[in-house]
Design a protein around this motif. Structure first.
Motif, PDB file in Angstrom:
ATOM      1  N   PHE A   1       0.883  -1.101   0.121  1.00  0.00           N
ATOM      2  CA  PHE A   1      -0.021  -0.061  -0.137  1.00  0.00           C
ATOM      3  C   PHE A   1       1.060   0.949   0.065  1.00  0.00           C
ATOM      4  CE2 PHE A   1       0.790  -1.388   4.461  1.00  0.00           C
ATOM      5  CZ  PHE A   1       1.194  -0.479   4.913  1.00  0.00           C
ATOM      6  N   THR A   2       0.321   2.394  -0.331  1.00  0.00           N
ATOM      7  CA  THR A   2       1.139   3.682  -0.405  1.00  0.00           C
ATOM      8  C   THR A   2       1.035   4.092   1.239  1.00  0.00           C
ATOM      9  OG1 THR A   2      -0.857   4.804  -0.773  1.00  0.00           O
ATOM     10  CG2 THR A   2       0.425   4.365  -2.579  1.00  0.00           C
ATOM     11  N   GLU A   3       2.144   4.928   1.529  1.00  0.00           N
ATOM     12  CA  GLU A   3       2.440   5.374   2.805  1.00  0.00           C
ATOM     13  C   GLU A   3       2.685   6.914   2.561  1.00  0.00           C
ATOM     14  OE1 GLU A   3       4.131   2.640   6.194  1.00  0.00           O
ATOM     15  OE2 GLU A   3       5.819   2.893   4.381  1.00  0.00           O
ATOM     16  N   PRO A   4       1.643   7.778   2.647  1.00  0.00           N
ATOM     17  CA  PRO A   4       1.754   9.175   2.279  1.00  0.00           C
ATOM     18  C   PRO A   4       2.688   9.710   3.274  1.00  0.00           C
ATOM     19  CG  PRO A   4      -0.536   8.443   1.886  1.00  0.00           C
ATOM     20  CD  PRO A   4       0.149   7.268   2.591  1.00  0.00           C
ATOM     21  N   VAL A   5       3.494  10.706   2.969  1.00  0.00           N
ATOM     22  CA  VAL A   5       4.157  11.547   4.117  1.00  0.00           C
ATOM     23  C   VAL A   5       3.017  12.643   4.685  1.00  0.00           C
ATOM     24  CG1 VAL A   5       5.958  13.182   4.043  1.00  0.00           C
ATOM     25  CG2 VAL A   5       6.216  11.054   2.830  1.00  0.00           C
ATOM     26  N   TRP A   6       2.862  12.407   5.742  1.00  0.00           N
ATOM     27  CA  TRP A   6       1.851  13.228   6.435  1.00  0.00           C
ATOM     28  C   TRP A   6       2.661  14.373   7.428  1.00  0.00           C
ATOM     29  CZ3 TRP A   6      -3.198  11.837   5.351  1.00  0.00           C
ATOM     30  CH2 TRP A   6      -3.453  10.573   5.252  1.00  0.00           C
ATOM     31  N   ILE A   7       2.536  15.591   7.049  1.00  0.00           N
ATOM     32  CA  ILE A   7       3.058  16.580   7.958  1.00  0.00           C
ATOM     33  C   ILE A   7       2.116  17.531   8.484  1.00  0.00           C
ATOM     34  CG2 ILE A   7       4.501  18.782   7.761  1.00  0.00           C
ATOM     35  CD1 ILE A   7       5.879  17.676   5.342  1.00  0.00           C
TER      36      ILE A   7
ATOM     37  N   PHE B   1      -0.437  19.469   5.939  1.00  0.00           N
ATOM     38  CA  PHE B   1       0.429  20.117   4.925  1.00  0.00           C
ATOM     39  C   PHE B   1      -0.031  19.394   3.472  1.00  0.00           C
ATOM     40  CE2 PHE B   1       4.057  20.532   1.993  1.00  0.00           C
ATOM     41  CZ  PHE B   1       4.335  22.039   2.082  1.00  0.00           C
ATOM     42  N   ASP B   2      -0.136  20.464   2.511  1.00  0.00           N
ATOM     43  CA  ASP B   2      -0.362  20.209   1.066  1.00  0.00           C
ATOM     44  C   ASP B   2       0.744  20.123   0.074  1.00  0.00           C
ATOM     45  OD1 ASP B   2      -1.919  19.543  -1.316  1.00  0.00           O
ATOM     46  OD2 ASP B   2      -3.089  21.440  -1.244  1.00  0.00           O
ATOM     47  N   PHE B   3       0.917  19.019  -0.396  1.00  0.00           N
ATOM     48  CA  PHE B   3       2.245  19.184  -1.372  1.00  0.00           C
ATOM     49  C   PHE B   3       1.598  19.466  -2.658  1.00  0.00           C
ATOM     50  CE2 PHE B   3       4.010  16.323   2.149  1.00  0.00           C
ATOM     51  CZ  PHE B   3       5.215  16.609   1.857  1.00  0.00           C
TER      52      PHE B   3
ATOM     53  N   SER C   1       5.223   8.148  -5.109  1.00  0.00           N
ATOM     54  CA  SER C   1       4.089   8.249  -6.245  1.00  0.00           C
ATOM     55  C   SER C   1       3.179   9.642  -5.347  1.00  0.00           C
ATOM     56  CB  SER C   1       3.275   7.229  -6.125  1.00  0.00           C
ATOM     57  OG  SER C   1       2.856   6.679  -4.782  1.00  0.00           O
ATOM     58  N   HIS C   2       2.369  10.015  -6.620  1.00  0.00           N
ATOM     59  CA  HIS C   2       1.562  11.412  -5.948  1.00  0.00           C
ATOM     60  C   HIS C   2       0.182  10.611  -5.830  1.00  0.00           C
ATOM     61  CE1 HIS C   2      -0.726  15.050  -7.875  1.00  0.00           C
ATOM     62  NE2 HIS C   2      -0.811  15.077  -6.596  1.00  0.00           N
ATOM     63  N   VAL C   3      -0.429  11.032  -4.717  1.00  0.00           N
ATOM     64  CA  VAL C   3      -1.662  10.522  -4.299  1.00  0.00           C
ATOM     65  C   VAL C   3      -2.394  11.827  -3.828  1.00  0.00           C
ATOM     66  CG1 VAL C   3      -0.889   8.147  -3.719  1.00  0.00           C
ATOM     67  CG2 VAL C   3      -1.141  10.111  -1.793  1.00  0.00           C
ATOM     68  N   VAL C   4      -3.853  11.566  -3.738  1.00  0.00           N
ATOM     69  CA  VAL C   4      -4.798  12.557  -3.618  1.00  0.00           C
ATOM     70  C   VAL C   4      -5.578  12.148  -2.454  1.00  0.00           C
ATOM     71  CG1 VAL C   4      -6.502  14.282  -4.247  1.00  0.00           C
ATOM     72  CG2 VAL C   4      -4.675  13.659  -5.858  1.00  0.00           C
ATOM     73  N   LEU C   5      -5.557  12.906  -1.141  1.00  0.00           N
ATOM     74  CA  LEU C   5      -6.652  12.656  -0.271  1.00  0.00           C
ATOM     75  C   LEU C   5      -7.813  13.379  -0.380  1.00  0.00           C
ATOM     76  CD1 LEU C   5      -6.994  11.423   2.787  1.00  0.00           C
ATOM     77  CD2 LEU C   5      -6.231  13.733   3.755  1.00  0.00           C
ATOM     78  N   PRO C   6      -8.827  12.783  -0.873  1.00  0.00           N
ATOM     79  CA  PRO C   6     -10.266  13.239  -1.300  1.00  0.00           C
ATOM     80  C   PRO C   6     -10.955  13.973  -0.090  1.00  0.00           C
ATOM     81  CG  PRO C   6     -10.213  10.979  -1.932  1.00  0.00           C
ATOM     82  CD  PRO C   6      -9.089  11.175  -1.005  1.00  0.00           C
ATOM     83  N   ARG C   7     -11.622  15.443  -0.702  1.00  0.00           N
ATOM     84  CA  ARG C   7     -12.449  16.057   0.281  1.00  0.00           C
ATOM     85  C   ARG C   7     -13.482  15.157   0.806  1.00  0.00           C
ATOM     86  NH1 ARG C   7     -15.624  21.646  -1.473  1.00  0.00           N
ATOM     87  NH2 ARG C   7     -16.767  21.805   0.475  1.00  0.00           N
TER      88      ARG C   7
ATOM     89  N   LYS D   1     -10.960  20.300   1.741  1.00  0.00           N
ATOM     90  CA  LYS D   1     -10.492  19.985   0.160  1.00  0.00           C
ATOM     91  C   LYS D   1      -9.622  19.124   0.016  1.00  0.00           C
ATOM     92  CE  LYS D   1      -6.003  22.406   1.007  1.00  0.00           C
ATOM     93  NZ  LYS D   1      -5.237  23.494   0.344  1.00  0.00           N
ATOM     94  N   ASP D   2      -9.316  18.732  -1.383  1.00  0.00           N
ATOM     95  CA  ASP D   2      -8.457  17.861  -1.876  1.00  0.00           C
ATOM     96  C   ASP D   2      -7.209  18.196  -1.380  1.00  0.00           C
ATOM     97  OD1 ASP D   2     -10.398  16.537  -2.749  1.00  0.00           O
ATOM     98  OD2 ASP D   2      -9.810  16.798  -5.211  1.00  0.00           O
ATOM     99  N   TYR D   3      -6.334  17.131  -0.646  1.00  0.00           N
ATOM    100  CA  TYR D   3      -4.833  17.494  -0.513  1.00  0.00           C
ATOM    101  C   TYR D   3      -4.084  16.572  -1.245  1.00  0.00           C
ATOM    102  CZ  TYR D   3      -5.880  20.144   3.942  1.00  0.00           C
ATOM    103  OH  TYR D   3      -6.415  21.085   4.601  1.00  0.00           O
ATOM    104  N   HIS D   4      -2.884  17.178  -1.688  1.00  0.00           N
ATOM    105  CA  HIS D   4      -1.811  16.366  -2.584  1.00  0.00           C
ATOM    106  C   HIS D   4      -1.028  15.947  -1.718  1.00  0.00           C
ATOM    107  CE1 HIS D   4      -3.733  17.578  -6.438  1.00  0.00           C
ATOM    108  NE2 HIS D   4      -4.019  18.636  -5.662  1.00  0.00           N
TER     109      HIS D   4
END
Length: 445
Positions: free
Chosen positions: A123-129, A220-222, A236-242, A254-257
């Protein structure tokens, strides 16, 4: 009756003598093949997971439950994270067989030298700031001078965050980095004693879920996420949907990149293939559904990993679950899958032996009769060309010898199907006796 049974039963002794060497050779081949092929998986494996309340810890429990159905115990060993897991895998003395590792934590050549293989990306492990909302940060360059927790060195996040800072023209010293573990760092952030913290984790980690819904905490929004993926191929580039966190409260608003490495399962290359297969099958069950950042069936996959993929795992990704495991219990299906080459080889060996052993058995039984023909022939040779003066000595002696032979022949135990051989020998003995008796009559005074 006991005497009759001696002539009616199957000659097991002769059969064992005829088939014994072949049976011993086949048994030795099976034992050697079993030892070399090793079809039995170990009863326990050690999985290095992650910190308390992390996604790795949660997943470790799921894998333990999945493999317990096959009577394989998964011993979970907590760690600081991906970096420490790699160290354990590289250290044979650590006792760790398999671990969760974040992509970007290793290199292909180094993994080959260390004897490590990947079981695929999970699975993807987004970088969360996460930052205190009072800090108006839109670019990473605005983190200068802030106190940001990146976790202990063993987590893998500090090195990843330094790489992110470097492509933004910043040095690690430009940010006051803290090295607390995730749970204490979250407490510090909520208490206002640090300005932000960095996670790299699946969204279902309890701390991630809590912080996404905590007032006063900002994600934080990349906005330059696509550019990061071009600079770092393991991202990889993922989007956290609103609204994905809470539709009713519209969280997030909002959508977060985000940028995201992937979590992979990495094992030692000597891990039993059956265990590898079970982990990959369990991964398909655990991670195969759609999630916040993936479509159904997208994970697990052999992609997104810089470590060579295990042949057993690659076979699963190409062909799915092994055919035999769909219809047979795991242990039996695994046995046949591991031993099929041996079964084919034994079939090729047994087929010619099955044609050799019956003639050997027949020869062994008949040899008990045929060896007396040598004695019979010796008697005939003794009465050939006997000088007249020795007739009185030789003929009676050979006749007595013939009687001894007949007495011993009558004690031969032979299967009933070979009785004609025995009766033939006795008739030939009688023939020689009559011949000697005739010679004795001719030479009588």
């Amino acid at each position: 009756m006991p005497k009759m049974l001696k002539f009616t039963r199957f000659s097991l002794r002769d059969f064992l003598i005829a088939a014994g060497p072949a049976a011993i050779a086949i048994l030795a081949t099976c034992v050697l093949a079993y030892w070399l092929v090793d079809p039995s998986p170990p009863s326990a494996v050690t999985l290095s997971t992650g910190q308390e309340n992390s996604a790795y810890e949660t997943l470790g429990k799921k894998y333990a439950g999945a493999l317990a159905r096959y009577d394989i115990r998964v011993v979970q060993k907590p760690s600081l994270g991906s970096g420490e897991n790699m160290q354990r895998l590289n250290d044979p003395e650590s006792g760790v067989d398999i671990a969760f590792v974040q992509s970007g934590s290793g290199e292909h050549q180094a993994a080959e030298r260390s004897g490590l293989v990947s079981l695929g990306s999970l699975f993807t492990e987004p970088v969360w700031i996460f930052l205190r909302s009072a800090k108006n940060v839109n670019q990473l360059t605005q983190l200068k001078g802030l106190r940001i927790n990146v976790g202990p060195e063993g987590t893998g996040v500090p090195e990843l965050f330094r790489k992110i800072l470097s492509v933004n023209g910043m040095e690690a010293g430009d940010v006051r980095l803290e090295m607390l573990e995730d749970t204490p760092a979250t407490v510090e952030l909520l208490a206002g004693r640090i300005d932000g913290l960095v996670f790299s984790s699946a969204p279902d980690a309890p701390l991630i879920q809590m912080l996404l819904q905590t007032p006063g905490i900002k994600l934080f929004d990349f906005s330059q996420a696509e550019a990061y993926t071009r600079r770092f191929p393991f991202l990889s580039h993922v989007v956290l949907p609103r609204g994905i966190v809470d539709l009713g409260r519209d969280l997030p608003p909002k959508d977060y990149h985000l940028i995201a490495p992937t979590a992979t399962l990495v094992a030692r290359e000597d891990l039993h293939p059956a265990v590898v297969n079970l982990f990959v099958q369990s991964a398909a069950d655990i991670h195969g559904n759609s999630g916040w950042f993936s479509r159904r069936g997208e994970f697990p996959t052999a992609s997104y990993t810089e470590i060579p993929v295990s042949p057993a795992a690659e076979k699963f990704y190409k062909n799915g679950q092994p055919l035999l495991q769909r219809y047979l219990p795991f242990w039996l299906a695994n046995f046949f899958e591991r031993m099929w080459v041996v079964v084919v080889a034994l079939g090729a060996l047994i087929l010619p032996l099955s044609r050799i052993i019956p003639p050997l058995y027949v020869w062994k039984v008949r040899s008990r009769v045929y060896r007396w023909y040598g004695q019979l022939r010796a008697v005939e040779q003794e009465i050939e060309d006997v000088p007249p003066e020795k007739h009185a000595q030789v003929y009676p002696a050979q006749l007595q010898r013939l009687n001894d032979i007949e007495e011993r022949v009558n004690r031969i135990s032979i299967p009933l199907s070979f009785a004609d051989e025995l009766y033939g020998l006795r008739s030939h003995i009688n023939f020689v006796r009559r011949r000697i008796a005739g010679l004795m009559e001719k030479t009588a005074p």
